[in-house]
Design a protein around this motif. Sequence first.
Motif, short mmCIF file in Angstrom:
data_model
loop_
_atom_site.label_atom_id
_atom_site.label_comp_id
_atom_site.label_asym_id
_atom_site.label_seq_id
_atom_site.Cartn_x
_atom_site.Cartn_y
_atom_site.Cartn_z
N GLU A 1 12.31 22.86 -33.56
CA GLU A 1 13.54 22.49 -34.26
C GLU A 1 14.57 23.61 -34.20
O GLU A 1 15.77 23.37 -33.95
CB GLU A 1 13.23 22.13 -35.72
CG GLU A 1 12.45 20.85 -35.92
CD GLU A 1 13.25 19.60 -35.54
OE1 GLU A 1 14.47 19.71 -35.31
OE2 GLU A 1 12.64 18.51 -35.47
N GLU A 2 14.13 24.83 -34.44
CA GLU A 2 15.05 25.97 -34.37
C GLU A 2 15.57 26.15 -32.94
O GLU A 2 16.75 26.42 -32.72
CB GLU A 2 14.34 27.25 -34.82
CG GLU A 2 15.26 28.48 -34.81
CD GLU A 2 14.53 29.78 -35.09
OE1 GLU A 2 15.22 30.79 -35.34
OE2 GLU A 2 13.27 29.78 -35.07
N GLY A 3 14.67 25.99 -31.97
CA GLY A 3 15.08 26.12 -30.58
C GLY A 3 16.13 25.10 -30.19
O GLY A 3 17.12 25.43 -29.52
N LEU A 4 15.94 23.85 -30.61
CA LEU A 4 16.91 22.80 -30.30
C LEU A 4 18.25 23.09 -30.95
O LEU A 4 19.30 22.94 -30.32
CB LEU A 4 16.37 21.44 -30.76
CG LEU A 4 17.30 20.25 -30.53
CD1 LEU A 4 17.58 20.06 -29.04
CD2 LEU A 4 16.67 18.98 -31.12
N ARG A 5 18.22 23.52 -32.20
CA ARG A 5 19.46 23.81 -32.92
C ARG A 5 20.24 24.92 -32.21
O ARG A 5 21.46 24.81 -31.99
CB ARG A 5 19.17 24.22 -34.36
CG ARG A 5 20.41 24.57 -35.17
CD ARG A 5 20.06 25.05 -36.56
NE ARG A 5 19.20 26.23 -36.54
CZ ARG A 5 19.66 27.47 -36.32
NH1 ARG A 5 20.94 27.69 -36.07
NH2 ARG A 5 18.82 28.49 -36.33
N LEU A 6 19.54 25.99 -31.86
CA LEU A 6 20.20 27.10 -31.18
C LEU A 6 20.76 26.67 -29.83
O LEU A 6 21.89 27.04 -29.45
CB LEU A 6 19.22 28.26 -30.99
CG LEU A 6 18.87 29.07 -32.24
CD1 LEU A 6 17.69 30.00 -31.96
CD2 LEU A 6 20.07 29.87 -32.72
#
Length: 228
Positions: free
Chosen positions: A34-39
């Motif tokens: 999730e964090e990777g997608l957001r970034l």
Amino acid sequence: MRILIVEDDAGIARMLREGLEEANYSVVIASDGEEGLRLALDEVFHLILLDLMLPGRDGWSVCEELRARRNRVPVLMLTARDTVKDRVRGLDLGADDYLPKPFDIRELLARVRALLRRDKIHKSRIIRVADLEIDCAQRRVRRAGVDIPLSHREYDLLEALASHDGNVLTREMIQERVWMNEEAIPNTVNVYVGLLRKKVDAGHAVKLIQTVHGVGYSLHCAQTEHLS
């Protein structure tokens, strides 16, 4: 150049960061999908190193969502799952390359350089063959002014054929150099060429995708134009 690492194993993430920073890349690390997608959606990166087995959201899902949102940053998948099925799934969802764990940092850096070179060459390039137009930056294909929707793998095959100026690509070259999957079933290339013909050539008097019997395939017309 900025590289996003999406990896939940702190030791591997640290090793990647050190190797990339020594090679003068700027690195950002995300520890879950999730964090990777957001970034990836909120910031500008030139490449993403994406682990598959991530908490919250796996790498396949991250890659699929990026491509669905027309985010074309190159993706290099990293995983201990080195089956043909897993590699094919990742490439079909839009990954550009696949590196199984464990790997040598020198090989990873070589693949990073290759993907960044390829991305730089492709940006802002348009290839025209007769009435076929391929926008490499947008991964958009039109023929006679009509958009042609293609899957990720169909597009990669078409662009590779068009980029070779009518020269023949063997089935082995397509598997190894275009799809990065030398272990694919040999008939897979034939199947995708058939699918591509239905979308690109069907309904047109001039057929662009040619079979060179016993060798491979080419995309050919009397004149091929490249614009930058």
